[in-house]
Scaffold this motif. Structure first.
Motif, PDB file in Angstrom:
ATOM      1  N   UNK A  12     -11.074 -50.641  -3.953  1.00  0.00           N
ATOM      2  CA  UNK A  12     -11.129 -49.445  -4.787  1.00  0.00           C
ATOM      3  C   UNK A  12      -9.822 -48.674  -4.714  1.00  0.00           C
ATOM      4  N   UNK A  13      -9.474 -48.035  -5.795  1.00  0.00           N
ATOM      5  CA  UNK A  13      -8.485 -46.961  -5.794  1.00  0.00           C
ATOM      6  C   UNK A  13      -9.299 -45.691  -5.983  1.00  0.00           C
ATOM      7  N   UNK A  14      -8.775 -44.581  -5.483  1.00  0.00           N
ATOM      8  CA  UNK A  14      -9.580 -43.358  -5.476  1.00  0.00           C
ATOM      9  C   UNK A  14      -8.750 -42.131  -5.830  1.00  0.00           C
ATOM     10  N   UNK A  15      -9.470 -41.049  -6.065  1.00  0.00           N
ATOM     11  CA  UNK A  15      -8.846 -39.773  -6.437  1.00  0.00           C
ATOM     12  C   UNK A  15      -8.098 -39.140  -5.273  1.00  0.00           C
ATOM     13  N   UNK A  16      -8.411 -39.576  -4.079  1.00  0.00           N
ATOM     14  CA  UNK A  16      -7.794 -39.029  -2.878  1.00  0.00           C
ATOM     15  C   UNK A  16      -8.398 -39.696  -1.667  1.00  0.00           C
ATOM     16  N   UNK A  17      -8.263 -39.047  -0.512  1.00  0.00           N
ATOM     17  CA  UNK A  17      -8.753 -39.662   0.720  1.00  0.00           C
ATOM     18  C   UNK A  17      -9.762 -38.806   1.473  1.00  0.00           C
ATOM     19  N   UNK A  18     -10.045 -37.617   1.001  1.00  0.00           N
ATOM     20  CA  UNK A  18     -10.974 -36.729   1.688  1.00  0.00           C
ATOM     21  C   UNK A  18     -12.417 -37.035   1.348  1.00  0.00           C
ATOM     22  N   UNK A  19     -13.335 -36.277   1.936  1.00  0.00           N
ATOM     23  CA  UNK A  19     -14.769 -36.528   1.727  1.00  0.00           C
ATOM     24  C   UNK A  19     -15.231 -36.276   0.291  1.00  0.00           C
ATOM     25  N   UNK A  20     -14.485 -35.502  -0.483  1.00  0.00           N
ATOM     26  CA  UNK A  20     -14.859 -35.245  -1.879  1.00  0.00           C
ATOM     27  C   UNK A  20     -14.192 -36.205  -2.852  1.00  0.00           C
ATOM     28  N   UNK A  54      -2.389 -40.162  -6.754  1.00  0.00           N
ATOM     29  CA  UNK A  54      -2.013 -40.559  -8.105  1.00  0.00           C
ATOM     30  C   UNK A  54      -0.622 -41.190  -8.133  1.00  0.00           C
ATOM     31  N   UNK A  55       0.293 -40.644  -7.348  1.00  0.00           N
ATOM     32  CA  UNK A  55       1.643 -41.225  -7.283  1.00  0.00           C
ATOM     33  C   UNK A  55       1.611 -42.621  -6.656  1.00  0.00           C
ATOM     34  N   UNK A  56       0.697 -42.850  -5.730  1.00  0.00           N
ATOM     35  CA  UNK A  56       0.609 -44.162  -5.070  1.00  0.00           C
ATOM     36  C   UNK A  56       0.069 -45.224  -6.024  1.00  0.00           C
ATOM     37  N   UNK A  57      -1.061 -44.951  -6.689  1.00  0.00           N
ATOM     38  CA  UNK A  57      -1.652 -45.973  -7.561  1.00  0.00           C
ATOM     39  C   UNK A  57      -1.176 -45.893  -9.001  1.00  0.00           C
ATOM     40  N   UNK A 145      -1.599 -51.455  -4.617  1.00  0.00           N
ATOM     41  CA  UNK A 145      -2.235 -50.181  -4.939  1.00  0.00           C
ATOM     42  C   UNK A 145      -2.796 -50.126  -6.359  1.00  0.00           C
ATOM     43  N   UNK A 146      -3.177 -51.285  -6.876  1.00  0.00           N
ATOM     44  CA  UNK A 146      -4.081 -51.383  -8.008  1.00  0.00           C
ATOM     45  C   UNK A 146      -5.212 -52.267  -7.497  1.00  0.00           C
ATOM     46  N   UNK A 147      -6.430 -51.927  -7.876  1.00  0.00           N
ATOM     47  CA  UNK A 147      -7.610 -52.515  -7.238  1.00  0.00           C
ATOM     48  C   UNK A 147      -7.657 -54.045  -7.295  1.00  0.00           C
TER      49      UNK A 147
END
Length: 174
Positions: A12-20, A54-57, A145-147
């Motif tokens: 998965x790629x995600x919106x961030x790394x925190x719990x939300x 966002x910059x990473x993926x 960094x693309x799924x």
């Protein structure tokens, strides 16, 4: 076809790394070599967004809204393609969180299991994991960094490192 070469992997790629954080892209390769990738359109209540991620993926929220599939459709497709299989991930804590976030957001159950790669590799192989993964990505010139790309890199790296243990040592007779 040697099915052992294709180790089933999901990433998965995600919106961030925190719990939300929430999943924004899923990619997988199955043991028969089939691949799947899709952007995931965020629910209205999925608002957390980290520019660093966002910059990473390289995926924008606008792109997700325009080209992403609805989460329910993604879950239906994943269940169809992965039914009763075990898929592996090299970052179980994050990917498990995002998989659960995806399925719970639409009230569906996941019809496959997610295991960490540590279930498939020895401790010695895990010590070489980063080296193998970087080598596979570099050798095949695959952008990370693309799924789907990451799923392919993980699957190929696991197959390569597991093949090393099956090779007989070369001996020289005097």
């Amino acid at each position: 076809m040697n099915n052992d070469f294709y180790i089933p992997v999901i990433d998965f790629e995600a919106s961030g790394f925190g719990p939300d954080s929430y999943p924004i892209e899923v990619g997988l390769i199955l043991n028969n070599g089939m691949t799947y990738q899709s952007l995931i359109r965020p629910h209205d209540h999925w608002t957390q967004w980290e520019e660093k991620a966002s910059r990473i993926h390289g995926i924008t929220r606008e792109e997700l809204m325009l080209r992403g599939k609805p989460p329910q459709l993604i879950c239906q497709e994943l269940n169809l393609y992965c039914l009763d299989q075990v898929l592996y991930t090299d970052c179980w804590s994050h990917d498990h969180h995002w998989l659960n976030t995806l399925y719970s957001s639409v009230g569906m159950s996941c019809d496959f299991r997610l295991n960490p790669i540590e279930y498939k590799l020895t401790e010695q192989q895990m010590e070489q994991w980063t080296k193998y993964k970087c080598t596979v990505a570099d050798y095949n010139d695959i952008k990370q960094h693309r799924a789907l790309n990451d799923a392919i890199i993980i699957s190929n790296s696991m197959a390569s490192i597991r093949a090393q243990k099956r090779r007989k040592p070369i001996t020289v007779s005097a």
